[in-house]
Structure formats: C-alpha cells, structure tokens
Design a protein around this motif. Sequence first.
Motif, PDB file in Angstrom:
ATOM      1  N   ARG A  98      34.515  64.391  68.937  1.00 38.80           N
ATOM      2  CA  ARG A  98      33.843  65.339  68.047  1.00 38.80           C
ATOM      3  C   ARG A  98      32.344  65.386  68.324  1.00 38.80           C
ATOM      4  NH1 ARG A  98      33.839  65.640  61.457  1.00 38.80           N
ATOM      5  NH2 ARG A  98      32.861  63.605  61.656  1.00 38.80           N
ATOM      6  N   PHE A  99      31.739  64.219  68.558  1.00 35.68           N
ATOM      7  CA  PHE A  99      30.311  64.185  68.860  1.00 35.68           C
ATOM      8  C   PHE A  99      30.006  64.989  70.125  1.00 35.68           C
ATOM      9  CE2 PHE A  99      26.720  62.638  71.250  1.00 35.68           C
ATOM     10  CZ  PHE A  99      25.718  62.532  70.311  1.00 35.68           C
ATOM     11  N   LEU A 100      30.747  64.727  71.188  1.00 38.95           N
ATOM     12  CA  LEU A 100      30.486  65.395  72.462  1.00 38.95           C
ATOM     13  C   LEU A 100      30.692  66.904  72.348  1.00 38.95           C
ATOM     14  CD1 LEU A 100      32.126  62.825  74.896  1.00 38.95           C
ATOM     15  CD2 LEU A 100      29.680  63.215  74.541  1.00 38.95           C
ATOM     16  N   GLU A 101      31.722  67.313  71.646  1.00 38.64           N
ATOM     17  CA  GLU A 101      32.016  68.738  71.533  1.00 38.64           C
ATOM     18  C   GLU A 101      31.053  69.454  70.603  1.00 38.64           C
ATOM     19  OE1 GLU A 101      36.211  68.644  70.620  1.00 38.64           O
ATOM     20  OE2 GLU A 101      36.615  67.637  72.536  1.00 38.64           O
ATOM     21  N   THR A 102      30.384  68.706  69.757  1.00 37.34           N
ATOM     22  CA  THR A 102      29.373  69.276  68.876  1.00 37.34           C
ATOM     23  C   THR A 102      28.009  69.343  69.561  1.00 37.34           C
ATOM     24  OG1 THR A 102      30.513  68.407  66.928  1.00 37.34           O
ATOM     25  CG2 THR A 102      28.210  69.026  66.636  1.00 37.34           C
ATOM     26  N   ASN A 103      27.762  68.416  70.471  1.00 35.33           N
ATOM     27  CA  ASN A 103      26.418  68.270  71.031  1.00 35.33           C
ATOM     28  C   ASN A 103      26.254  68.736  72.483  1.00 35.33           C
ATOM     29  OD1 ASN A 103      24.601  66.602  69.004  1.00 35.33           O
ATOM     30  ND2 ASN A 103      26.675  65.781  68.849  1.00 35.33           N
ATOM     31  N   MET A 104      27.346  69.089  73.141  1.00 35.14           N
ATOM     32  CA  MET A 104      27.250  69.562  74.523  1.00 35.14           C
ATOM     33  C   MET A 104      27.489  71.070  74.566  1.00 35.14           C
ATOM     34  SD  MET A 104      26.525  66.821  76.186  1.00 35.14           S
ATOM     35  CE  MET A 104      26.753  67.251  77.913  1.00 35.14           C
ATOM     36  N   SER A 105      26.772  71.754  75.451  1.00 31.37           N
ATOM     37  CA  SER A 105      26.937  73.201  75.594  1.00 31.37           C
ATOM     38  C   SER A 105      28.286  73.509  76.240  1.00 31.37           C
ATOM     39  CB  SER A 105      25.821  73.775  76.464  1.00 31.37           C
ATOM     40  OG  SER A 105      25.966  73.337  77.814  1.00 31.37           O
ATOM     41  N   GLU A 106      28.779  74.727  76.028  1.00 30.34           N
ATOM     42  CA  GLU A 106      30.044  75.140  76.640  1.00 30.34           C
ATOM     43  C   GLU A 106      29.932  75.226  78.156  1.00 30.34           C
ATOM     44  OE1 GLU A 106      32.316  78.329  74.994  1.00 30.34           O
ATOM     45  OE2 GLU A 106      31.570  77.935  72.965  1.00 30.34           O
ATOM     46  N   GLU A 107      28.724  75.370  78.664  1.00 31.90           N
ATOM     47  CA  GLU A 107      28.525  75.373  80.115  1.00 31.90           C
ATOM     48  C   GLU A 107      28.927  74.017  80.703  1.00 31.90           C
ATOM     49  OE1 GLU A 107      24.896  75.534  83.422  1.00 31.90           O
ATOM     50  OE2 GLU A 107      24.442  75.565  81.268  1.00 31.90           O
ATOM     51  N   LEU A 108      28.599  72.946  79.997  1.00 27.49           N
ATOM     52  CA  LEU A 108      28.886  71.595  80.486  1.00 27.49           C
ATOM     53  C   LEU A 108      30.202  71.046  79.953  1.00 27.49           C
ATOM     54  CD1 LEU A 108      25.306  70.076  80.192  1.00 27.49           C
ATOM     55  CD2 LEU A 108      26.397  71.095  82.197  1.00 27.49           C
ATOM     56  N   LEU A 109      30.655  71.573  78.824  1.00 32.57           N
ATOM     57  CA  LEU A 109      31.921  71.136  78.240  1.00 32.57           C
ATOM     58  C   LEU A 109      32.630  72.369  77.682  1.00 32.57           C
ATOM     59  CD1 LEU A 109      33.822  68.835  77.531  1.00 32.57           C
ATOM     60  CD2 LEU A 109      32.483  68.417  75.460  1.00 32.57           C
ATOM     61  N   PRO A 110      33.319  73.112  78.554  1.00 32.16           N
ATOM     62  CA  PRO A 110      33.969  74.367  78.141  1.00 32.16           C
ATOM     63  C   PRO A 110      35.005  74.161  77.034  1.00 32.16           C
ATOM     64  CG  PRO A 110      33.848  74.213  80.538  1.00 32.16           C
ATOM     65  CD  PRO A 110      33.444  72.866  79.998  1.00 32.16           C
ATOM     66  N   SER A 118      17.558  61.255  76.490  1.00 32.49           N
ATOM     67  CA  SER A 118      17.781  62.197  77.586  1.00 32.49           C
ATOM     68  C   SER A 118      19.184  62.783  77.470  1.00 32.49           C
ATOM     69  CB  SER A 118      17.620  61.499  78.940  1.00 32.49           C
ATOM     70  OG  SER A 118      17.902  62.394  80.003  1.00 32.49           O
ATOM     71  N   PRO A 119      19.326  63.974  76.878  1.00 35.12           N
ATOM     72  CA  PRO A 119      20.642  64.583  76.674  1.00 35.12           C
ATOM     73  C   PRO A 119      21.465  64.709  77.951  1.00 35.12           C
ATOM     74  CG  PRO A 119      18.966  65.799  75.477  1.00 35.12           C
ATOM     75  CD  PRO A 119      18.239  64.813  76.340  1.00 35.12           C
ATOM     76  N   THR A 120      20.790  64.829  79.083  1.00 34.97           N
ATOM     77  CA  THR A 120      21.489  64.945  80.370  1.00 34.97           C
ATOM     78  C   THR A 120      22.430  63.774  80.600  1.00 34.97           C
ATOM     79  OG1 THR A 120      19.686  66.206  81.373  1.00 34.97           O
ATOM     80  CG2 THR A 120      21.160  65.055  82.874  1.00 34.97           C
ATOM     81  N   LEU A 121      22.049  62.602  80.108  1.00 31.13           N
ATOM     82  CA  LEU A 121      22.852  61.402  80.362  1.00 31.13           C
ATOM     83  C   LEU A 121      24.180  61.418  79.609  1.00 31.13           C
ATOM     84  CD1 LEU A 121      20.059  58.659  80.328  1.00 31.13           C
ATOM     85  CD2 LEU A 121      21.005  59.925  82.267  1.00 31.13           C
ATOM     86  N   LEU A 122      24.327  62.314  78.641  1.00 31.54           N
ATOM     87  CA  LEU A 122      25.612  62.449  77.955  1.00 31.54           C
ATOM     88  C   LEU A 122      26.692  62.961  78.901  1.00 31.54           C
ATOM     89  CD1 LEU A 122      24.545  63.967  74.509  1.00 31.54           C
ATOM     90  CD2 LEU A 122      25.340  61.626  74.957  1.00 31.54           C
ATOM     91  N   LEU A 123      26.279  63.526  80.020  1.00 30.81           N
ATOM     92  CA  LEU A 123      27.247  63.985  81.025  1.00 30.81           C
ATOM     93  C   LEU A 123      28.146  62.848  81.501  1.00 30.81           C
ATOM     94  CD1 LEU A 123      25.283  66.466  83.310  1.00 30.81           C
ATOM     95  CD2 LEU A 123      27.431  66.929  82.108  1.00 30.81           C
TER      96      LEU A 123
END
Length: 213
Positions: A52-64, A109-114
């Motif tokens: 839920r956290f990842l799907e709320t905080n990541m853009s659809e570009e990175l997490l479709p 660094s939000p990038t590191l959530l990748l």
Amino acid sequence: MANLENFSKRLRRETRNVHKISDALVNTKFFFALSDNSVWADGLLVFYEIFRFLETNMSEELLPKEFHRTSALERDLEFYLGENWKHDYEMRNSVKIYLKHLYDVKKRSPTLLLAYVYHIYMGLLSGGQILQKKRLLNPLNHGCNKRGEAVTSFDGYTIAELKTKLRNIFDTKAKDFDESIKTLLIAESKMVFHLNNELVRSVRGMSRVNLRK
C-alpha cells in the motif's frame, strides 16, 4: 563491457548472497502455508502495508497500475479473515519498523524506493507465484478455489510480460543514474531483504500447525 550491463543484472549479482538467505527463510516459513490458510493469510497481512505504501507513493510511470496489489490483498484478506478484518487489525512492530524506514528513504531520496519496487514485485511474480501454485496442488489445503488468489492473479497479463516490463522500467530509469545513486540502490536492495526477513519471521501460526500435525 561492464558499463553495458543492465543494472538489474548487476543488482541481482550483488545481492545474490542475501537473496539466497531470504529465499531459504521464506521457503521454510511458508512451507506451513501450503497446508494452512491462516499462515498464508498472516503472510499477506504483514506485507499489506508495504504494498500500500509503495502504490501510494510511487508514480504510475515507475509502478504501473497493472502491478498494484492493494485491492487484491484486501479481497484476499477479507476471504481468509472475514469482511471485518480491518476492525481488529493492529499493525505489528515489524511492519512499523519497515514503514518508518520507507518514509525515511522517501524523505532522503525517493529514487531509492525503486529498490523496494523492483525486489518486492519481482518476488511476488516469482516466489509468490510458486508458493501459490504449491498451495493449490496440496490436498491438505482446504478451501482451494479461485477465491483467495487475487494477490497472485494478474488478469490480462502473463507473468513473463510483467517481469519483462518491470525490468525494462528499472533498467531504463537506471541509465540516468550516476554511480553514487547505483551504490545507494544496491545498499537499499540489501535492506529490502533484511526488512522482508523480519516481516516473514513475524508471521504467526506455525506453532499451531506443528501441534496439529
């Protein structure tokens, strides 16, 4: 030649040892889920907040959207725990620690959530699929039917297609990263497995299964 290597391949190579340890823990812990739905359900429950956290905080570009599992997890948890499962739901300590780390990473660094997106969803598309298939083949597993399988079902997509898409998203984005970011992503990738292991260790129900057997 090393510069031509896809970053996902480098990531798998540099996390191989910790990944093996994590796989062994998951296979041992979730062996009990093959014959006991409550163990499987508790495993879904501890990972629910992470998805839920990842799907709320990541853009659809990175997490479709086709990868999103929050609603699927909620349907499965309702099937196994009842429609009022949220009423008595209390987040356990391992989940709180995991979420705190994710919020800290996002702030730093939000990038590191990748790293979390890549490993967690790839894990669901790999080991998660295998575990679910074994559960459905096990004659001791009561209630084997199409209900309760939402989290591992991706209607309209093959697992191979989704794995390829996830790798392509990750590797395409990684082309823009300098070595310092890649080093941090490798470090966070190792942390993914560490935090996942703590979640798996907190899964409940194994003692009761042992007693019954």
